[in-house]
Scaffold this active site. Structure first.
Site, PDB file in Angstrom:
ATOM      1  CD  GLU A 272      10.208  -6.295  14.821  1.00  0.00           C
ATOM      2  OE1 GLU A 272      10.415  -5.729  15.897  1.00  0.00           O
ATOM      3  OE2 GLU A 272      10.519  -5.788  13.719  1.00  0.00           O
ATOM      4  N   GLY A 274       4.744  -9.637   9.312  1.00  0.00           N
ATOM      5  CA  GLY A 274       3.423  -9.038   9.106  1.00  0.00           C
ATOM      6  C   GLY A 274       2.803  -9.608   7.850  1.00  0.00           C
ATOM      7  CB  CYS A 342     -10.851  12.929  -9.409  1.00  0.00           C
ATOM      8  SG  CYS A 342     -12.595  12.878  -9.144  1.00  0.00           S
ATOM      9  CD  GLU A 343      -5.234  11.820  -7.265  1.00  0.00           C
ATOM     10  OE1 GLU A 343      -4.156  11.796  -7.909  1.00  0.00           O
ATOM     11  OE2 GLU A 343      -5.470  12.598  -6.343  1.00  0.00           O
ATOM     12  CE1 TYR A 371       2.491  -2.921   6.360  1.00  0.00           C
ATOM     13  CE2 TYR A 371       2.959  -4.847   5.002  1.00  0.00           C
ATOM     14  CZ  TYR A 371       3.209  -4.081   6.117  1.00  0.00           C
ATOM     15  OH  TYR A 371       4.180  -4.482   6.996  1.00  0.00           O
TER      16      TYR A 371
END
Ligand code: LLP
Length: 418
Positions: A272, A274, A342-343, A371
């Site tokens: 599997e 990715g 805003c972080e 991702y």
């Protein structure tokens, strides 16, 4: 497939600056050639087993990318009803779809049973009981495998280790025989195999080898108790070199070590992967809006943000960042590359040495094909960026930039606020 030609970063035969002037920034760009090469590299490494390569849809689920792999004969590892519908829409074959995940809903299991997928990877006994009922209601049978938590150390970020006993995934190696012998007797379930996924972004081969050994010995125990096992699924997790000094998982090395263990079981093998296939095939291209000198630091403020690529903020993940146009000057300055959100966690790289850059310059955030887009959000009411597929000297928009209308879709005023 991402190289500088005449001082300009290109994807296959297309200049990234050319795509930028046509579609604007930020955007994701993928090289079809790299996607295919990486897929085929895994296929070739394990060719003697003729495995089902079930590409892990969660890594990048764009319909065109799924269709590209479907045309290569790929199967699909899914984790939700949405991913199931996506794979079918892309033309993936139900008989090559494998469904994992700790929290599948009845609705999702029903969809899986009705679609006649290859198998469901169970993560608990309770889920097996529900699946059995769902299959009975649908007057159908369903193939199922059990995910085993092998309790092996995978040496990766704590958020993406999945095969340790404190993780929520699968059933423990110890409890497996008793649970499986009960599951195998449930009505309308055809018990076919074992599954393990030791974690993600794993660079050395030892965790996978240990995981496979654990499955093989469990399989021996089960067979001696009369449980027939036909498939063995060793999951994904093959890592890539995000940093210059990091070597990607050597899949040929892994296959040399693992093939003998798997062959002895006589089972059909499932993989599997990715990230290994899609991460290096994609970049996020962003434009510098401002260059700013703080008291201590220089900042390049770019038009992409953590809403577009969250991995640095969420996992402190490292992605190489390179200029799209090479400069002649050798002088490099240390900069933080940050987004407009805003972080303080909204950054792509800290203290990176970049050539002197200015507003308007393009930067490429590397290895963003896995991702990346799939974890993007609309935080700060930002539109998700487009996705571009390059093939040779042509490029195609395979997902448009969201419109402002898309952002409000489904929102309604209650009567008292109309
Ligand atoms: N199979 C199962 C059961 C999985 O849970 C996963 C990933 C895979 C296969 C594919 O793993 P890969 O070959 O891509 O490593 N968002 C994180 C990664 C989460 C991975 C979750 N499971 C990141 O950005 O690093």
């Amino acid at each position: 497939m991402f190289i500088y030609k005449n001082g300009e970063l290109t994807c296959e035969k297309v200049k990234l600056s050319e795509i930028a002037s046509e579609v604007g920034t930020p955007f994701y760009v993928y090289s079809q050639e790299t996607l295919l090469r990486n897929f085929r590299r895994i296929k070739n490494a394990f060719a003697s087993l003729n495995p089902v390569i079930a590409y892990s849809v969660k890594a990048n689920s764009n319909l065109s990318i799924l269709r590209l792999f479907a045309h290569e004969g790929s199967g699909f590892d899914i984790v939700s009803g949405g991913e199931l519908i996506r794979v079918l829409k892309a033309g993936g074959l139900p008989e090559k779809i494998i469904y994992a995940g700790v929290g599948k809903s009845i609705e999702e299991l029903t969809l899986a049973v009705k679609s006649k997928i290859m198998m469901v990877n169970l993560e608990s006994e309770a889920e097996a009981e529900i699946l059995s009922k769902v299959a009975q209601n649908a007057r159908s049978t369903v193939r199922a495998a059990m995910r085993i938590n092998p309790d092996v150390e995978a040496h990766t970020h704590e958020y993406i280790t999945t095969g340790k006993k404190e993780n929520k995934f699968g059933v423990s190696y110890k409890s497996a025989p008793a649970i499986i012998s009960r599951i195998a007797r449930l009505p309308n379930i055809e018990f076919v195999g074992l599954h393990v996924h030791v974690g993600s972004q794993i660079l050395d081969t030892s965790a996978h080898v240990s995981g496979a050994k654990r499955l093989a010995s469990l399989l021996g125990t089960l067979r001696s108790e009369g449980v027939e096992i036909r498939t063995i699924n060793i999951g994904g997790g093959f890592g890539i070199g995000y940093m210059d000094h990091e070597k990607p998982m050597n899949v040929e090395n892994l296959s040399r070590k693992i093939i003998p263990i798997l062959k002895k079981t006589g089972c059909r093998v499932i993989l599997e992967p990715g990230r290994f296939i899609v991460a290096p095939a994609g970049m996020l291209i962003t434009s510098i809006n401002y260059v700013k000198s703080g008291d201590q630091k220089q900042f390049a403020i770019v038009d992409a943000g953590m809403s577009d690529l969250i991995r640095p903020s969420l996992y402190k993940a490292y992605h190489r960042i390179i200029p799209v146009k090479e400069t002649s000057s050798r002088k490099k300055i240390e900069m933080d590359i940050v987004g407009p959100i805003c972080e303080s966690a909204d950054f792509f790289g800290k203290e990176r040495r970049l050539p002197q850059v200015k507003a308007g310059d393009l930067l490429a955030i590397c290895d963003a094909g896995a991702y990346g887009y799939v974890m993007a959000s609309n935080y700060n009411t930002r539109r998700r960026p487009p996705e571009i597929l390059v093939k040779g000297n042509r490029f195609f928009i395979i997902k448009k930039r969201e419109s402002y209308d898309d952002l409000f879709k489904g929102e309604e005023f209650p009567p008292h606020l109309k």
